[in-house]
Scaffold this motif. Sequence first.
Motif, PDB file in Angstrom:
ATOM      1  N   ALA A  24       0.844  -1.201   0.000  1.00  0.00           N
ATOM      2  CA  ALA A  24       0.000   0.000   0.000  1.00  0.00           C
ATOM      3  C   ALA A  24       0.872   1.241   0.000  1.00  0.00           C
ATOM      4  O   ALA A  24       2.073   1.195   0.322  1.00  0.00           O
ATOM      5  N   ARG A  25       0.268   2.344  -0.373  1.00  0.00           N
ATOM      6  CA  ARG A  25       0.868   3.667  -0.182  1.00  0.00           C
ATOM      7  C   ARG A  25       0.014   4.391   0.857  1.00  0.00           C
ATOM      8  O   ARG A  25      -1.191   4.541   0.664  1.00  0.00           O
ATOM      9  N   LEU A  26       0.652   4.825   1.950  1.00  0.00           N
ATOM     10  CA  LEU A  26      -0.103   5.384   3.067  1.00  0.00           C
ATOM     11  C   LEU A  26       0.427   6.756   3.461  1.00  0.00           C
ATOM     12  O   LEU A  26       1.644   6.970   3.504  1.00  0.00           O
ATOM     13  N   ALA A  86      -4.475   3.304   7.839  1.00  0.00           N
ATOM     14  CA  ALA A  86      -4.694   2.454   6.675  1.00  0.00           C
ATOM     15  C   ALA A  86      -6.158   2.084   6.588  1.00  0.00           C
ATOM     16  O   ALA A  86      -6.825   1.909   7.610  1.00  0.00           O
ATOM     17  N   PRO A  87      -6.710   1.942   5.372  1.00  0.00           N
ATOM     18  CA  PRO A  87      -8.117   1.552   5.230  1.00  0.00           C
ATOM     19  C   PRO A  87      -8.363   0.146   5.770  1.00  0.00           C
ATOM     20  O   PRO A  87      -7.455  -0.680   5.846  1.00  0.00           O
ATOM     21  N   ALA A  88      -9.608  -0.103   6.123  1.00  0.00           N
ATOM     22  CA  ALA A  88      -9.971  -1.382   6.749  1.00  0.00           C
ATOM     23  C   ALA A  88      -9.637  -2.580   5.870  1.00  0.00           C
ATOM     24  O   ALA A  88      -9.328  -3.655   6.376  1.00  0.00           O
ATOM     25  N   ARG A  89      -9.655  -2.406   4.555  1.00  0.00           N
ATOM     26  CA  ARG A  89      -9.392  -3.535   3.650  1.00  0.00           C
ATOM     27  C   ARG A  89      -7.972  -4.094   3.813  1.00  0.00           C
ATOM     28  O   ARG A  89      -7.681  -5.210   3.376  1.00  0.00           O
ATOM     29  N   VAL A 115      -1.327   3.050  12.082  1.00  0.00           N
ATOM     30  CA  VAL A 115      -0.055   2.428  11.704  1.00  0.00           C
ATOM     31  C   VAL A 115       1.079   3.354  12.133  1.00  0.00           C
ATOM     32  O   VAL A 115       1.011   4.567  11.922  1.00  0.00           O
ATOM     33  N   ARG A 116       2.102   2.772  12.726  1.00  0.00           N
ATOM     34  CA  ARG A 116       3.265   3.541  13.177  1.00  0.00           C
ATOM     35  C   ARG A 116       4.497   3.062  12.427  1.00  0.00           C
ATOM     36  O   ARG A 116       4.689   1.849  12.236  1.00  0.00           O
TER      37      ARG A 116
END
Length: 317
Positions: free
Chosen positions: A17-19, A178-181, A218-219
């Motif tokens: 992912a890109r966050l 991050a999104p739930a998915r 997210v850390r």
Amino acid sequence: MGIETAPLVAAQWVRVARLPARVELDPALRRVLSARHSGTVVAVLAREGEEVRAGQAVLGLHSPEWAQAIASAQGNSARLRQATQAEARARALLEAGVIPRRELEAAQAELAGMRALAASDNARTAGGRIDDEGVIELPAPVSGRVLRRPVDAGSAVMAGDALLEIATGDALVALGSAPARLAGELDTGMRATTAAALDGTVSAVGSALDPATHALAVRFSLPAGAAAPGQMIELTVSRAAPADTVELPASAVVDIGGIASVFLVRENGFAVQRVSLLKSDSGSSWVRGAPAGERVVIRGVLALKSLAQAGASPEGE
């Protein structure tokens, strides 16, 4: 057909992912000097951004309550020295057979009590000392860089107020969501890469969705200099790729008969190659089952798919 091909590239990482995330100085490297008692700041001895040594005087205050605590601590310090000497004498006398063990145990109990009192005194005084003019000099608790000083000469402070914040290092953290998915896909230890190609790691992933945002916290741990504290950045999170994984444009992978497939270049045209799809996003796909270095069709794929489904052999132009 407008066919375009490209070589398959071996992949060491699979993008998860890109966050987005906000950068902060690692809290573990931040030490706050706080007021133990109410008083007034009368001298500022360290500026923001200045490097200080542990024990170096950084602030001067007037505070009768604080001064009384320091005086009490000095008396307890003298008694601690006496208790230390008494315990040593009792130990020697016991070894010489002059006193019973209970007298040594009593001396040891007294010493333990004075040590606990001394530790409490240090917490109540912050290591402060009184100079010849009655000003309480507060020392830096650690060596480092003065990150923040919310007080100035003349500031009135209350017990618990922050007086000075010192950074003992330059390591950074980034806090993102991050999104739930992505629940179940993100894990600690994954690589997190900045736009400048500096690598950090995922250090923590929330165990539950935030009820307000329906997102996972997210850390990230980042190296010094990766970004400026307070800056919003985008991090690319990746996991290690299995052996023989290749990366290719997402448009190169199509579904043929319910199976992920690509079209490889052959001397007389193109051949359908079934692959194992590991991950795909809007830009890239990561697959196994197609050797790195071979050429794959990346444009005109749907036309070849139509020919393959019609039973025709896809041939080159």
